[in-house]
Design a protein around this motif. Sequence first.
Motif, short mmCIF file in Angstrom:
data_model
loop_
_atom_site.label_atom_id
_atom_site.label_comp_id
_atom_site.label_asym_id
_atom_site.label_seq_id
_atom_site.Cartn_x
_atom_site.Cartn_y
_atom_site.Cartn_z
N LEU A 33 51.02 32.36 -39.14
CA LEU A 33 51.50 31.06 -39.62
C LEU A 33 50.74 30.67 -40.16
O LEU A 33 50.36 30.24 -40.81
N ILE A 34 49.45 29.90 -39.52
CA ILE A 34 47.38 29.11 -40.17
C ILE A 34 47.69 29.98 -41.31
O ILE A 34 47.14 29.25 -42.23
N ALA A 35 47.39 31.00 -41.17
CA ALA A 35 46.49 31.64 -42.10
C ALA A 35 47.27 31.35 -43.22
O ALA A 35 46.94 31.60 -44.73
N PRO A 36 48.73 31.91 -43.04
CA PRO A 36 48.93 32.15 -44.34
C PRO A 36 49.74 30.64 -45.25
O PRO A 36 49.71 30.77 -46.12
N MET A 37 49.76 29.87 -44.44
CA MET A 37 49.77 28.75 -44.48
C MET A 37 49.00 28.09 -45.16
O MET A 37 48.77 26.64 -46.20
N ALA A 38 47.59 28.07 -45.16
CA ALA A 38 46.60 27.86 -45.49
C ALA A 38 45.80 28.63 -47.19
O ALA A 38 45.81 27.93 -47.65
N GLU A 39 46.56 29.73 -47.04
CA GLU A 39 46.79 30.38 -48.31
C GLU A 39 47.55 29.40 -49.06
O GLU A 39 47.02 29.50 -50.88
N ALA A 40 48.91 29.15 -48.87
CA ALA A 40 49.65 28.57 -50.20
C ALA A 40 49.48 27.95 -50.11
O ALA A 40 49.46 26.72 -51.27
N ALA A 41 48.84 26.96 -49.13
CA ALA A 41 48.42 25.25 -49.18
C ALA A 41 47.27 25.49 -51.08
O ALA A 41 46.85 24.80 -51.34
#
Length: 225
Positions: free
Chosen positions: A121-129
């Motif tokens: 969750l957090i890593a993919p969200m950070a990448e997308a952001a």
Amino acid sequence: MLVLSGIVVMILGLAFRFNALLVILVAGIITGLAGGISVRDTIAAIGKAFVTNRYMSLFILILPVVGIMERHGLRERAEYLIGKINAATAGRICMLYMLIRQITVALGITLAGMPAFVRPLIAPMAEAAALHGKEAPQEVLDEIRAMAASSDNIGNFFGQNMFIAAGGLLLIKGVMDQAGIPVELGDMVIYCIPTAIIAYILASIRYILFDNRVKALLSKHSTHQ
């Protein structure tokens, strides 16, 4: 010196690729015998330690669940939702998650950290952001993932001692009591709160600087294409 013979057994056993669990068990028994403990008492001690710390193996159950969720698009959905928020950045995602991690740990609630939250969750969200649909070199992606992991580590480390029943606080209290210095768990928690706040502020500054660094790297990467 004979007590260290168990270490030799482990090194040789793992070097010759024997069953790891069997090697550890034999090494433990040999260490016990070298220390003057009977085989029965050694096995009993190993069994007691396993039962006492059996909750540590729960992370094994989390991995297949996370794998199934990722297979059905958990990472993609997380990236899609965050990618639609223009104000979102990798640093802000890390700051928010670190705050949540500190608060939940301070309340004695564990989120299972890396396997259950950061990786899916957090890593993919950070990448997308950070990217918002742009291409990025692998080095940048690795840095974003590392920062996401750091938000979990820092939040957990500085948040756990705000929980009055934390193992770290109990250990410190036991050592201090044995030294003849009485301390109260409540007072220790109060003194840990400023440390946690300062850690959050410093980490937030670091995440803000990281956002600027990512923007510069992405801009440099786009000009070279």
